[in-house]
Structures are given as structure tokens and as C-alpha cells.
Design an enzyme around this catalytic site. Structure first.
Site, mmCIF file in Angstrom:
data_model
loop_
_atom_site.group_PDB
_atom_site.id
_atom_site.type_symbol
_atom_site.label_atom_id
_atom_site.label_comp_id
_atom_site.label_asym_id
_atom_site.label_seq_id
_atom_site.Cartn_x
_atom_site.Cartn_y
_atom_site.Cartn_z
ATOM 1 N N THR A 80 8.869 2.442 -4.686
ATOM 2 C CA THR A 80 7.849 1.411 -4.892
ATOM 3 C C THR A 80 7.094 1.752 -6.171
ATOM 4 O O THR A 80 6.439 2.797 -6.252
ATOM 5 C CB THR A 80 6.883 1.358 -3.702
ATOM 6 O OG1 THR A 80 7.620 1.111 -2.505
ATOM 7 C CG2 THR A 80 5.851 0.252 -3.894
ATOM 8 N N LYS A 92 8.409 -6.175 -3.320
ATOM 9 C CA LYS A 92 8.043 -4.972 -2.556
ATOM 10 C C LYS A 92 6.539 -4.741 -2.594
ATOM 11 O O LYS A 92 5.927 -4.359 -1.586
ATOM 12 C CB LYS A 92 8.782 -3.751 -3.099
ATOM 13 C CG LYS A 92 8.430 -2.438 -2.372
ATOM 14 C CD LYS A 92 8.773 -2.493 -0.893
ATOM 15 C CE LYS A 92 8.268 -1.277 -0.117
ATOM 16 N NZ LYS A 92 8.946 -0.020 -0.456
ATOM 17 N N LYS A 137 -1.294 5.109 -2.944
ATOM 18 C CA LYS A 137 -0.497 4.751 -4.124
ATOM 19 C C LYS A 137 -0.112 3.274 -4.115
ATOM 20 O O LYS A 137 -0.332 2.553 -5.097
ATOM 21 C CB LYS A 137 0.765 5.602 -4.186
ATOM 22 C CG LYS A 137 1.771 5.179 -5.262
ATOM 23 C CD LYS A 137 3.054 5.972 -5.211
ATOM 24 C CE LYS A 137 3.998 5.571 -4.109
ATOM 25 N NZ LYS A 137 4.772 4.330 -4.401
#
Length: 297
Positions: free
Chosen positions: A97, A173, A241
Site C-alpha cells: 500500500t 487500495k 501509515k
């Protein structure tokens, strides 16, 4: 395509993906920063390598399943990086990702080296990765798909082709992670309120999972809370993150994401309190005045 395929990163998802490829008949070459993980996979039927360059010499397709863009850079361009060892025309499949703009730039960078690239983030968890039933959100050039299509189908039940250049896979995503992070944070908040109000945790779980308020994340992650088991399958710091990437993406066009921002702060608070490496369900630990279920191990 050659039957030799490489998988770099044997964590919760990567090991399952390597197993799925092996079941499909590929000779699977692996490496991981934990050499013992690669050796364990090889002992079951595979080929272990000490570093990405050694792996890349044998494979026309290299699948990278590491945590983030920085680790992907290290895999490709660090000491003993894969990029310099890959033959012209080989395909690098990036499953992390990342910032979509970084993925777009990586396609261009690898293209200048004569390498093909597939932007291919993944979702579904370790169990679906191990059974070959996960989801892949992919984008890339047709010639890259032509080389890796069968391998993708071996790893995933759903392979979505979202565009003919890198970036679209990573954008989808990012949006998935927006929902996943918000759902986990909301699930934790709901369970915390129930505990604060004296509702039995197992009864609350039973009712919600059979009611309209349920979500996949509530059902999955609050089971971890009930078990008192915060062994990381996906850690708190992953959502620090990933929700950070969500907010960065939206900030570039001044697009407001109030729920994402709040969820990000919740994961940040959990990380700062020392829970960053615990399962992401540990975000529930930020709520005061509640007694969480004890471990049943």
C-alpha cells in the site's frame, strides 16, 4: 511465462501467496529479511535466496510483498537489489500500500531500465492469501498482464484490472484502507462504549454480528478483543501509515475526509501509547475507564 517466480517478503500475506503459487505448480523462489523464514519455506518445497538480486536472476516475474514504499525501494535499488539483476522484459509486481504517485513514478523508473511493472495492492488477510482467495487491485500495461495473468489468478480469487498504467490500483487500495481504518476505529469505539455501560462483551458481539450494525471489521477485529489476543495480523502502525496516505492523497486536491482524519488520530494515539506493533484492534486501548477481556490463551 517461465515456471520460476519470485516472492520477496514472507509475512502474513506473502507466505500465503507463495504457498498458493507453489500449489499451482510454480517453482517459487523466496527471500525475506528473516533468512529463517525463507529457509522454512524452502524446506516445504521452494528455493530460498539470501537477497533480492540472487532471487531475481532466476525469475521473469518478481512479486514484492513488503510493508511500504521505502522497503520496496530497498528491494529494488538497495544493496543486492532486484532491479539490476532482472532480465529485460521481466515484470515487477508491487503489492504494498503506497502513495499512488510514487507507484506511477516507479513504473516510469523501471521502464527506463527495460523492466515491466504491475501496480497490484492486495486485500483479504492472511487466511485468504494462504487459500488463494484474496483480492488484487491491479493496473499496468497489457504486456505486463500478458506475462503475469496466470500467476495472479493462482494467488487471488478476484483480480481487478483497473487501468492500463500504474496508479489506479493504488488509488483503489487507498480508498479500501480508508474504509478499513474507519470501520476498525468505529468497531473499537462501539465495543468500548458497550464495556463502559456494563454490557457483556460476548453478548454484545453476538448481537451486533447478527444485526444491521455489523461490519466485516467488527466481526473480525472484535473477536481479537474478546480473545484478549493482540498478536499482530495487521498492526496499529499499518493504519497510522495507510490512513496517513489516505489523507495525503486527499490533501493534494483539498478534499475533506473528516472520518478518516479522526480514525487516523485514534491510531496515532494508540501507537504513541505503545501499542503500535500490536494488532490494529488494539486501538480500543485508547478508551479510558474500561476493562478489556483478558487473554484466553
Amino acid at each position: 511465462m517461465s515456471q520460476n517466480i519470485g516472492v520477496i517478503g514472507l509475512g502474513a500475506m506473502g507466505r500465503g501467496m507463495a504457498q498458493s503459487l507453489r500449489r499451482a505448480g510454480y517453482t517459487v523462489h523466496v527471500c525475506d529479511v528473516r533468512l529463517e523464514a525463507a529457509q522454512a519455506f524452502a524446506a516445504e518445497g521452494g528455493v530460498a535466496h539470501a537477497h533480492p538480486a540472487a532471487l531475481a536472476q532466476h525469475c521473469e516475474v518478481v512479486v514484492s510483498v513488503v510493508v511500504n514504499a521505502a522497503q520496496t525501494e530497498e528491494v529494488l535499488f538497495g544493496p543486492h537489489g532486484a532491479a539490476a539483476a532482472m532480465a529485460a522484459g521481466s515484470v515487477f509486481v508491487m503489492c504494498s500500500t503506497v502513495d499512488p504517485n510514487w507507484s506511477i513514478a516507479l513504473e516510469q523508473r523501471l521502464g527506463s531500465l527495460g523492466l515491466q511493472y504491475l501496480d497490484a495492492p492486495i486485500s483479504g488477510g492472511s487466511a485468504k492469501a494462504a487459500s488463494g482467495e484474496m483480492t488484487m487491485m491491479t493496473s499496468g500495461r497489457p504486456e505486463a498482464y500478458a506475462k503475469v495473468g496466470q500467476a495472479l489468478d493462482a494467488m487471488a480469487a478476484k483480480v481487478y484490472q483497473l487501468g492500463d498504467a500504474a496508479g489506479a490500483g493504488s488509488k483503489v487500495k487507498i480508498i479500501n484502507q480508508l474504509l478499513a481504518g474507519v470501520h476498525i476505529a468505529a468497531a473499537a469505539e462501539a465495543m468500548a462504549l458497550g464495556l463502559r455501560e456494563g454490557v457483556a462483551a460476548d453478548a454484545l458481539y453476538e448481537v451486533i454480528t447478527h444485526s444491521a450494525g455489523n461490519s466485516w471489521m467488527f466481526e473480525n477485529r472484535m473477536a481479537h478483543v474478546l480473545a484478549g489476543d493482540y498478536t499482530p495480523l495487521s498492526a496499529v502502525d499499518i493504519f497510522v501509515k495507510d490512513l496517513g496516505l489516505v489523507l495525503d492523497t486527499a490533501r493534494a486536491t483539498k478534499f475533506p475526509l473528516p472520518l478518516s482524519a479522526t480514525a487516523h488520530q485514534m491510531f496515532m494515539q494508540a501507537s504513541t501509547a505503545g501499542h503500535g506493533r500490536e494488532d490494529d484492534s488494539a486501538v480500543i486501548k485508547i478508551f479510558p475507564g474500561i476493562t478489556l477481556p483478558a487473554s484466553n490463551k
